[in-house]
Write a protein that holds these residues in place. Structure first.
Motif, PDB file in Angstrom:
ATOM      1  N   TRP A   1       6.574 -52.209  45.328  1.00 46.03           N
ATOM      2  CA  TRP A   1       6.444 -52.120  43.879  1.00 46.03           C
ATOM      3  C   TRP A   1       4.966 -51.980  43.527  1.00 46.03           C
ATOM      4  O   TRP A   1       4.137 -52.767  43.969  1.00 46.03           O
ATOM      5  CB  TRP A   1       7.010 -53.365  43.219  1.00 46.03           C
TER       6      TRP A   1
ATOM      7  N   PRO B   1       2.112 -52.230  40.806  1.00 38.07           N
ATOM      8  CA  PRO B   1       1.917 -52.858  39.495  1.00 38.07           C
ATOM      9  C   PRO B   1       1.279 -51.896  38.507  1.00 38.07           C
ATOM     10  O   PRO B   1       0.550 -50.978  38.882  1.00 38.07           O
ATOM     11  CB  PRO B   1       0.982 -54.035  39.808  1.00 38.07           C
ATOM     12  N   SER B   2       1.571 -52.128  37.233  1.00 38.70           N
ATOM     13  CA  SER B   2       0.906 -51.375  36.183  1.00 38.70           C
ATOM     14  C   SER B   2      -0.544 -51.845  36.079  1.00 38.70           C
ATOM     15  O   SER B   2      -0.907 -52.910  36.608  1.00 38.70           O
ATOM     16  CB  SER B   2       1.626 -51.590  34.853  1.00 38.70           C
TER      17      SER B   2
ATOM     18  N   TYR C   1      -0.699 -55.450  34.856  1.00 37.07           N
ATOM     19  CA  TYR C   1      -0.351 -56.451  35.865  1.00 37.07           C
ATOM     20  C   TYR C   1      -1.445 -56.561  36.923  1.00 37.07           C
ATOM     21  O   TYR C   1      -1.743 -57.670  37.404  1.00 37.07           O
ATOM     22  CB  TYR C   1       0.982 -56.085  36.517  1.00 37.07           C
TER      23      TYR C   1
ATOM     24  N   TRP D   1       3.366 -61.067  29.180  1.00 41.45           N
ATOM     25  CA  TRP D   1       3.890 -62.172  30.008  1.00 41.45           C
ATOM     26  C   TRP D   1       3.950 -63.507  29.294  1.00 41.45           C
ATOM     27  O   TRP D   1       4.253 -64.529  29.897  1.00 41.45           O
ATOM     28  CB  TRP D   1       3.015 -62.336  31.260  1.00 41.45           C
TER      29      TRP D   1
ATOM     30  N   GLY E   1       5.603 -59.576  39.808  1.00 45.34           N
ATOM     31  CA  GLY E   1       5.786 -58.411  38.954  1.00 45.34           C
ATOM     32  C   GLY E   1       7.199 -58.311  38.417  1.00 45.34           C
ATOM     33  O   GLY E   1       7.659 -59.181  37.678  1.00 45.34           O
ATOM     34  N   ASP E   2       7.895 -57.271  38.787  1.00 45.44           N
ATOM     35  CA  ASP E   2       9.234 -56.993  38.279  1.00 45.44           C
ATOM     36  C   ASP E   2      10.254 -57.830  39.051  1.00 45.44           C
ATOM     37  O   ASP E   2      10.640 -57.493  40.168  1.00 45.44           O
ATOM     38  CB  ASP E   2       9.535 -55.501  38.416  1.00 45.44           C
TER      39      ASP E   2
ATOM     40  N   ASP F   1      13.345 -58.124  38.345  1.00 47.57           N
ATOM     41  CA  ASP F   1      14.657 -57.482  38.347  1.00 47.57           C
ATOM     42  C   ASP F   1      14.892 -56.629  39.586  1.00 47.57           C
ATOM     43  O   ASP F   1      16.033 -56.221  39.840  1.00 47.57           O
ATOM     44  CB  ASP F   1      14.816 -56.629  37.093  1.00 47.57           C
ATOM     45  N   ARG F   2      13.848 -56.317  40.348  1.00 46.49           N
ATOM     46  CA  ARG F   2      14.069 -55.526  41.565  1.00 46.49           C
ATOM     47  C   ARG F   2      14.718 -56.349  42.660  1.00 46.49           C
ATOM     48  O   ARG F   2      15.140 -55.797  43.689  1.00 46.49           O
ATOM     49  CB  ARG F   2      12.741 -54.958  42.070  1.00 46.49           C
TER      50      ARG F   2
ATOM     51  N   TRP G   1      13.407 -67.238  40.192  1.00 45.32           N
ATOM     52  CA  TRP G   1      14.102 -65.965  40.009  1.00 45.32           C
ATOM     53  C   TRP G   1      15.148 -66.072  38.910  1.00 45.32           C
ATOM     54  O   TRP G   1      15.281 -65.172  38.071  1.00 45.32           O
ATOM     55  CB  TRP G   1      14.760 -65.546  41.323  1.00 45.32           C
TER      56      TRP G   1
ATOM     57  N   THR H   1      14.868 -63.820  35.528  1.00 46.48           N
ATOM     58  CA  THR H   1      15.857 -62.750  35.301  1.00 46.48           C
ATOM     59  C   THR H   1      16.975 -63.179  34.384  1.00 46.48           C
ATOM     60  O   THR H   1      17.843 -62.350  34.057  1.00 46.48           O
ATOM     61  CB  THR H   1      16.458 -62.302  36.641  1.00 46.48           C
TER      62      THR H   1
END
Length: 364
Positions: free
Chosen positions: A115, A117-118, A121, A213, A239-240, A242-243, A353, A357
């Motif tokens: 992943w 990051p933007s 992030y 955040w 980070g994400d 949801d992955r 987690w 999520t």
């Protein structure tokens, strides 16, 4: 059916980039070498048979090349060097061979992208990692100072670095000017790193109150042992969330699952894998030490939970109970505390987690 396609890979360094491309139809291999600029790389990729799928290994050059390629319409992936398959007998490693190997592995679907990051992030991640570096520097500076005092028969008062100890350090005088100069330098280094950590922690508190955040950090702070610094570090590093389809995937991502070497009907598990993000793993282990105490919602924790969703608060309370029960069961079997806290950290990762999520957590 796609008539043309190219698999391209790059071995990226600060001052050079080696590239290799495999035509999916003809199997023809193309190679190129560039300097440290990214524009020639895009021009070379644009001349290949479209569509082009590019990849390179994550490294010290960061994600600038990835963002530049995506911005110019090139599909790019970044892979972790430690997850790139390699043959045990392969003893020759060059940039040209690495680029070719990456291109062939990409064509075979054997690379798992990470992943990326933007920029937002990554900026938050840089901030929390700067604080982590400063923490390590402070530990080293304090160690040097304490050992200097011990070598000269000066035993520091108290068992921790408090105002009393700092006052005692300011009163110390040595016979020789050289020793006094060395001592003052050590003390000055400790004072500087303390001031540096203070500035970074203030910046972290300000960043945690900003978007995107702010809400997630506030939810994670409902967990005992997870305050603003730890919460922002978890969000920025992971980070994400949801992955990860389930909590066990996050546990494996941070290296808190047992290693395993099983064959046939024989199953053998060992110590944790320690793969993935070591910073996140350390933070989870530090927070898990609170599980050795009975579940309790003190004043500070109640203040952090005020105004949060009842489901999040209930989940945080369930986390305290579950981790405490796990600690008591393992302690009753005679397990050492180091193993117990790692097991609790794995459970804590599952609750992190679930809160991040907003997914239900399986009961065990």
């Amino acid at each position: 059916m796609v008539e043309t396609m190219t698999w391209a890979a790059m071995d990226v360094h600060a001052r050079s980039t080696y590239a290799a491309a495999v035509d999916a139809v003809s199997g023809e291999l193309s190679r190129a070498r560039f300097g440290g600029e990214v524009e020639p790389v895009v021009e070379w990729l644009a001349g290949l048979a479209a569509p082009v799928h590019a990849v390179y290994e994550a490294g010290p050059t960061g994600f600038g090349l990835y963002r530049y390629l995506v911005e110019h319409g090139v599909e790019c992936r970044v892979v972790a060097p430690g997850l790139v398959p390699s043959r045990p007998g392969d003893r020759i490693k060059t940039d040209r061979r690495d680029a070719r190997k990456l291109a062939l592995l990409l064509a075979g679907g054997l690379l798992e992208p990470i992943w990326v990051p933007s920029p937002e992030y990554e900026a938050a991640r840089d901030l929390v990692r700067a604080r982590e570096d400063a923490r390590l520097d402070r530990m080293r500076d304090r160690h040097r100072l304490s050992k200097f005092c011990l070598r000269h028969g000066r035993r520091m008062p108290t068992s921790s670095w408090t105002v009393v100890r700092r006052r005692w350090l300011g009163e110390q005088r040595f016979e020789f000017a050289a020793q006094q100069q060395a001592f003052d330098t050590y003390v000055h280094a400790v004072d500087l790193v303390d001031a540096r950590i203070g500035q970074l922690e203030r910046a972290i508190r300000e960043t945690a109150e900003q978007q995107p955040w702010r809400e997630l950090v506030a939810r994670l702070r409902c967990l005992r042992g997870v305050d603003r610094l730890t919460a922002l570090a978890l969000v920025a590093e992971i980070g994400d969330f949801d992955r990860f389809q389930k909590a066990e995937e996050l546990m494996a991502f941070v290296g808190l699952v047992p290693s395993e070497r099983s064959s046939g009907e024989r199953r053998r598990q060992g110590s944790i894998t320690k793969v993935g993000n070591s910073h996140v793993r350390r933070l989870l282990v530090e927070s898990a030490w609170h599980a050795r105490r009975r579940p309790k919602v003190g004043y500070e924790l109640a203040r952090r939970q005020r105004g949060q969703d009842a489901i999040v608060v209930e989940r945080a309370w369930r986390c305290q109970q579950r981790l405490y029960q796990r600690w008591q069961r393992m302690a009753g079997r005679g397990k050492p505390q180091q193993k117990i806290v790692v097991a609790c950290a794995r459970e804590l990762a599952g609750f992190v987690w679930a809160i991040a999520t907003e997914q239900p957590l399986r009961s065990s």
